[in-house]
Design a protein around this motif. Structure first.
Motif, PDB file in Angstrom:
ATOM      1  N   ARG A 192      14.284  -1.090  -5.061  1.00  0.00           N
ATOM      2  CA  ARG A 192      13.782  -1.622  -6.330  1.00  0.00           C
ATOM      3  C   ARG A 192      12.370  -1.113  -6.585  1.00  0.00           C
ATOM      4  O   ARG A 192      11.582  -0.914  -5.658  1.00  0.00           O
ATOM      5  N   ASP A 193      12.040  -0.928  -7.847  1.00  0.00           N
ATOM      6  CA  ASP A 193      10.753  -0.369  -8.263  1.00  0.00           C
ATOM      7  C   ASP A 193       9.618  -1.335  -7.929  1.00  0.00           C
ATOM      8  O   ASP A 193       9.503  -2.400  -8.532  1.00  0.00           O
ATOM      9  N   ALA A 194       8.758  -0.931  -6.992  1.00  0.00           N
ATOM     10  CA  ALA A 194       7.670  -1.807  -6.543  1.00  0.00           C
ATOM     11  C   ALA A 194       6.475  -1.744  -7.490  1.00  0.00           C
ATOM     12  O   ALA A 194       5.494  -2.448  -7.292  1.00  0.00           O
ATOM     13  N   GLY A 195       6.564  -0.918  -8.532  1.00  0.00           N
ATOM     14  CA  GLY A 195       5.461  -0.796  -9.476  1.00  0.00           C
ATOM     15  C   GLY A 195       5.649  -1.663 -10.714  1.00  0.00           C
ATOM     16  O   GLY A 195       4.765  -1.777 -11.561  1.00  0.00           O
ATOM     17  N   LEU A 196       6.818  -2.255 -10.824  1.00  0.00           N
ATOM     18  CA  LEU A 196       7.161  -3.082 -11.986  1.00  0.00           C
ATOM     19  C   LEU A 196       7.228  -4.543 -11.554  1.00  0.00           C
ATOM     20  O   LEU A 196       7.957  -4.886 -10.628  1.00  0.00           O
ATOM     21  N   LEU A 197       6.495  -5.422 -12.250  1.00  0.00           N
ATOM     22  CA  LEU A 197       6.542  -6.838 -11.900  1.00  0.00           C
ATOM     23  C   LEU A 197       6.937  -7.664 -13.118  1.00  0.00           C
ATOM     24  O   LEU A 197       6.356  -7.511 -14.196  1.00  0.00           O
TER      25      LEU A 197
ATOM     26  N   ARG B 131      -1.624 -10.828  -6.077  1.00  0.00           N
ATOM     27  CA  ARG B 131      -0.669  -9.719  -5.966  1.00  0.00           C
ATOM     28  C   ARG B 131      -1.097  -8.555  -6.860  1.00  0.00           C
ATOM     29  O   ARG B 131      -1.009  -7.390  -6.481  1.00  0.00           O
ATOM     30  N   VAL B 132      -1.549  -8.890  -8.092  1.00  0.00           N
ATOM     31  CA  VAL B 132      -1.948  -7.852  -9.042  1.00  0.00           C
ATOM     32  C   VAL B 132      -3.216  -7.160  -8.537  1.00  0.00           C
ATOM     33  O   VAL B 132      -3.350  -5.932  -8.618  1.00  0.00           O
ATOM     34  N   ALA B 133      -4.145  -7.962  -7.985  1.00  0.00           N
ATOM     35  CA  ALA B 133      -5.397  -7.397  -7.467  1.00  0.00           C
ATOM     36  C   ALA B 133      -5.128  -6.417  -6.325  1.00  0.00           C
ATOM     37  O   ALA B 133      -5.856  -5.446  -6.144  1.00  0.00           O
ATOM     38  N   ALA B 134      -4.063  -6.667  -5.572  1.00  0.00           N
ATOM     39  CA  ALA B 134      -3.707  -5.772  -4.468  1.00  0.00           C
ATOM     40  C   ALA B 134      -3.386  -4.373  -5.000  1.00  0.00           C
ATOM     41  O   ALA B 134      -3.433  -3.388  -4.259  1.00  0.00           O
ATOM     42  N   GLY B 135      -3.043  -4.305  -6.304  1.00  0.00           N
ATOM     43  CA  GLY B 135      -3.107  -3.031  -7.009  1.00  0.00           C
ATOM     44  C   GLY B 135      -1.921  -2.102  -7.001  1.00  0.00           C
ATOM     45  O   GLY B 135      -2.072  -0.937  -7.315  1.00  0.00           O
ATOM     46  N   SER B 136      -0.734  -2.551  -6.674  1.00  0.00           N
ATOM     47  CA  SER B 136       0.372  -1.597  -6.615  1.00  0.00           C
ATOM     48  C   SER B 136       1.241  -1.606  -7.875  1.00  0.00           C
ATOM     49  O   SER B 136       2.186  -0.850  -7.976  1.00  0.00           O
ATOM     50  N   PHE B 137       0.910  -2.466  -8.828  1.00  0.00           N
ATOM     51  CA  PHE B 137       1.748  -2.547 -10.036  1.00  0.00           C
ATOM     52  C   PHE B 137       1.185  -1.687 -11.164  1.00  0.00           C
ATOM     53  O   PHE B 137      -0.017  -1.669 -11.406  1.00  0.00           O
ATOM     54  N   ARG B 138       2.082  -0.979 -11.873  1.00  0.00           N
ATOM     55  CA  ARG B 138       1.645  -0.218 -13.041  1.00  0.00           C
ATOM     56  C   ARG B 138       1.976  -0.960 -14.324  1.00  0.00           C
ATOM     57  O   ARG B 138       1.383  -0.719 -15.370  1.00  0.00           O
TER      58      ARG B 138
ATOM     59  N   LEU C  81      -5.915 -10.913 -16.751  1.00  0.00           N
ATOM     60  CA  LEU C  81      -5.549  -9.596 -16.207  1.00  0.00           C
ATOM     61  C   LEU C  81      -6.168  -8.446 -16.993  1.00  0.00           C
ATOM     62  O   LEU C  81      -5.927  -7.286 -16.695  1.00  0.00           O
ATOM     63  N   THR C  82      -6.989  -8.785 -17.993  1.00  0.00           N
ATOM     64  CA  THR C  82      -7.498  -7.749 -18.894  1.00  0.00           C
ATOM     65  C   THR C  82      -8.371  -6.720 -18.178  1.00  0.00           C
ATOM     66  O   THR C  82      -8.477  -5.577 -18.604  1.00  0.00           O
ATOM     67  N   ASP C  83      -8.988  -7.115 -17.048  1.00  0.00           N
ATOM     68  CA  ASP C  83      -9.859  -6.194 -16.320  1.00  0.00           C
ATOM     69  C   ASP C  83      -9.089  -5.227 -15.423  1.00  0.00           C
ATOM     70  O   ASP C  83      -9.634  -4.236 -14.958  1.00  0.00           O
ATOM     71  N   HIS C  84      -7.825  -5.551 -15.158  1.00  0.00           N
ATOM     72  CA  HIS C  84      -7.043  -4.696 -14.275  1.00  0.00           C
ATOM     73  C   HIS C  84      -6.440  -3.532 -15.053  1.00  0.00           C
ATOM     74  O   HIS C  84      -6.058  -3.685 -16.207  1.00  0.00           O
ATOM     75  N   LYS C  85      -6.356  -2.373 -14.385  1.00  0.00           N
ATOM     76  CA  LYS C  85      -5.726  -1.223 -15.032  1.00  0.00           C
ATOM     77  C   LYS C  85      -4.223  -1.313 -14.867  1.00  0.00           C
ATOM     78  O   LYS C  85      -3.625  -0.660 -14.022  1.00  0.00           O
ATOM     79  N   VAL C  86      -3.624  -2.161 -15.676  1.00  0.00           N
ATOM     80  CA  VAL C  86      -2.190  -2.357 -15.569  1.00  0.00           C
ATOM     81  C   VAL C  86      -1.661  -2.588 -16.977  1.00  0.00           C
ATOM     82  O   VAL C  86      -2.325  -3.205 -17.821  1.00  0.00           O
ATOM     83  N   ARG C  87      -0.472  -2.066 -17.243  1.00  0.00           N
ATOM     84  CA  ARG C  87       0.126  -2.245 -18.568  1.00  0.00           C
ATOM     85  C   ARG C  87       0.735  -3.644 -18.634  1.00  0.00           C
ATOM     86  O   ARG C  87       1.472  -4.045 -17.743  1.00  0.00           O
ATOM     87  N   LEU C  88       0.377  -4.407 -19.684  1.00  0.00           N
ATOM     88  CA  LEU C  88       0.926  -5.749 -19.863  1.00  0.00           C
ATOM     89  C   LEU C  88       1.942  -5.711 -20.989  1.00  0.00           C
ATOM     90  O   LEU C  88       1.633  -5.224 -22.080  1.00  0.00           O
ATOM     91  N   THR C  89       3.138  -6.210 -20.736  1.00  0.00           N
ATOM     92  CA  THR C  89       4.141  -6.239 -21.803  1.00  0.00           C
ATOM     93  C   THR C  89       4.764  -7.626 -21.900  1.00  0.00           C
ATOM     94  O   THR C  89       4.620  -8.461 -21.013  1.00  0.00           O
TER      95      THR C  89
END
Lengths: 201, 201
Positions: free
Chosen positions: B80-85, B133-140, B163-171
């Motif tokens: 399973r895709d570990a970059g998608l949460l 989990r998000v801070a650990a940084g593996s999600f795109r 989560l606005t400070d994290h470089k992650v796409r929010l959908t």
């Protein structure tokens, strides 16, 4: 697969709930997840109650109602009229009649009704035991309170034929309008019975 | 009194059934008497399943879904895709999404949604664990699949701010017409969202 995602014990409980009448797969899931979320011991309380149900209950050897003690509290109650017998199909019927407070005699639970369609004959019911009780001769009236359905009527008719030689009054519950019901929406057969059974005021 | 007529163990099970959501006193009686009649071990099977539910299940220490093994099979599945949460409110939501086969990433179960009316704040949910989990940084990408309700939207909005400070796409899941639904009977807000989200064909 969704199945593989659910832990086995969760899927098992969903399956068990779904076997109950009136509970579909969706309700079964909802109940299971509700119990998973419930913080107190609700699942364990329900588990224990189910276990005790089978452990502690039996059929009364006199009237065949469900009971913890044999004979059951109703058969054992001298304050109730031992000359009046009410014959019902199911234990739930006893409960309904007791709630009405309209009857203070004894009961006999047949555990079903005669149904040729479902292959249920007189020998599948507690009819032999009923005939024995009546033959013992202490009843002055037997109220046949089987359901007002084809099966219930057939059972009452069968009983009537078998009991015709006994000196006992046989009665059937009145059919008529439901209290609080609407004449406009009453089915034609019930309405017909209500006319037949009309009373002087 | 009707209460005194019912054996204690029968009344106890009726009471326990009636505590479940969507089961009233009448259904509770029916279920209990059904189980009393059931010839096989259905009551004991249900009792055992309830017992095992609490005995065997726990929350996954990673995603907080309900599981028998820790980590749960989804968190443990390298395919399973570990970059998608996908963030959901309840374990049942995971089940619904898995059934759709529309998602092949990881989950995070909040166990509720922010609701000032019911006094449920961020600290009552698994939000701190999600931020870790998000801070650990593996999600795109983080898909906020909370319910399309006031509470679900509030929770998504709260998450978005945190989560606005994290470089992650929010959908957020698309809102629109139900497949197989009827436009005529679609509520105005959903219809409005369906227009906003209209797509080129």
């Amino acid at each position: 697969m969704a199945q593989s995602v659910l832990p086995r014990s969760v899927q098992k409980l969903i399956d068990e709930f779904a076997r109950l009448p009136g509970i579909g797969p969706k309700s079964a899931s909802r109940l299971t997840f509700y119990l998973l979320r419930a913080t107190d011991n609700q699942a364990l309380d329900l588990s224990a109650a189910l276990h005790e149900l089978k452990e502690r209950t039996q059929l009364c050897s006199v009237c065949f109602n469900i009971t913890e003690d044999d004979p059951c509290p109703i058969c054992d109650d001298d304050a109730r009229d031992a000359g009046l017998l009410c014959v019902v199909e199911e234990p739930l019927d006893v409960l309904a009649i007791e709630r009405s407070r309209a009857f203070n005699g004894r009961y006999h639970v047949l555990h079903g009704a005669i149904s040729p369609v479902e292959g249920i004959g007189p020998e599948d019911l507690r009819l032999a035991e009923l005939l024995q009780r009546v033959a013992a001769g202490s009843f002055r009236e037997i109220i046949m309170a089987t359901n007002p359905t084809l099966e219930g009527e057939s059972t009452a008719l069968y009983l009537q034929r078998r009991l015709t030689d006994h000196k006992v009054r046989l009665t059937r519950l009145a059919r008529g309008l439901s209290v609080g019901g609407d004449l406009e929406y009453t089915d034609e057969i019930t309405l017909g019975r209500a006319f037949e059974g009309r009373q002087d005021v």
